[in-house]
Design a protein around this motif. Structure first.
Motif, mmCIF file in Angstrom:
data_model
loop_
_atom_site.group_PDB
_atom_site.id
_atom_site.type_symbol
_atom_site.label_atom_id
_atom_site.label_comp_id
_atom_site.label_asym_id
_atom_site.label_seq_id
_atom_site.Cartn_x
_atom_site.Cartn_y
_atom_site.Cartn_z
ATOM 1 N N GLY A 134 43.015 76.754 0.266
ATOM 2 C CA GLY A 134 43.264 75.321 0.373
ATOM 3 C C GLY A 134 43.686 74.900 1.762
ATOM 4 N N ASN A 135 43.469 75.762 2.754
ATOM 5 C CA ASN A 135 43.747 75.453 4.158
ATOM 6 C C ASN A 135 45.205 75.145 4.459
ATOM 7 O OD1 ASN A 135 41.041 75.796 4.964
ATOM 8 N ND2 ASN A 135 40.559 73.754 4.205
ATOM 9 N N SER A 136 46.118 75.783 3.767
ATOM 10 C CA SER A 136 47.533 75.637 4.092
ATOM 11 C C SER A 136 48.076 76.987 4.549
ATOM 12 C CB SER A 136 48.317 75.119 2.881
ATOM 13 O OG SER A 136 48.234 76.026 1.818
ATOM 14 N N PHE A 137 49.261 76.957 5.133
ATOM 15 C CA PHE A 137 49.873 78.207 5.556
ATOM 16 C C PHE A 137 51.382 78.095 5.463
ATOM 17 C CE2 PHE A 137 49.953 75.902 9.514
ATOM 18 C CZ PHE A 137 51.106 76.329 10.154
ATOM 19 N N TRP A 138 51.999 79.256 5.484
ATOM 20 C CA TRP A 138 53.459 79.374 5.467
ATOM 21 C C TRP A 138 53.836 80.242 6.649
ATOM 22 C CZ3 TRP A 138 56.477 83.809 4.916
ATOM 23 C CH2 TRP A 138 57.821 83.608 4.641
ATOM 24 N N SER A 139 54.894 79.877 7.339
ATOM 25 C CA SER A 139 55.347 80.696 8.461
ATOM 26 C C SER A 139 56.856 80.871 8.369
ATOM 27 C CB SER A 139 54.970 80.066 9.800
ATOM 28 O OG SER A 139 55.639 78.842 9.979
ATOM 29 N N CYS A 140 57.307 81.961 8.989
ATOM 30 C CA CYS A 140 58.734 82.267 8.955
ATOM 31 C C CYS A 140 59.075 83.112 10.176
ATOM 32 C CB CYS A 140 59.062 83.034 7.681
ATOM 33 S SG CYS A 140 60.817 83.374 7.438
ATOM 34 N N LEU A 141 60.190 82.820 10.800
ATOM 35 C CA LEU A 141 60.688 83.678 11.865
ATOM 36 C C LEU A 141 61.091 85.015 11.274
ATOM 37 C CD1 LEU A 141 62.935 81.157 13.814
ATOM 38 C CD2 LEU A 141 60.730 82.086 14.542
#
Length: 70
Positions: A20-27
């Motif tokens: 679905g063209n989303s993303f999650w990011s995290c340090l």
């Protein structure tokens, strides 16, 4: 249900790209990704998708990131 398509790691962050063209990011210094902070580059690079592409596992570290944590 969304699934994980790919994972990218930088020296400071993890990026998990979802359907679905989303993303999650995290340090890497923040929960839930802190286990990656002290990992070697080789350990970080050794990941696999598990649980029907709803989690990323780092077998060398014995750790997972699950979609419900994101």
């Amino acid at each position: 249900m969304a699934s994980i398509n790919r994972v990218e790691l930088t020296p400071t962050s993890v990026y998990i790209f979802l359907s679905g063209n989303s993303f999650w990011s995290c340090l890497l210094t923040a929960k839930p990704a802190t286990f990656l902070y002290h990992a070697t580059p080789a350990q970080r690079a050794n990941w696999q998708l598990v649980d029907r592409d709803t989690a990323v596992e780092w077998p060398d570290l014995g750790e997972r990131l699950r979609m419900e944590q994101m």
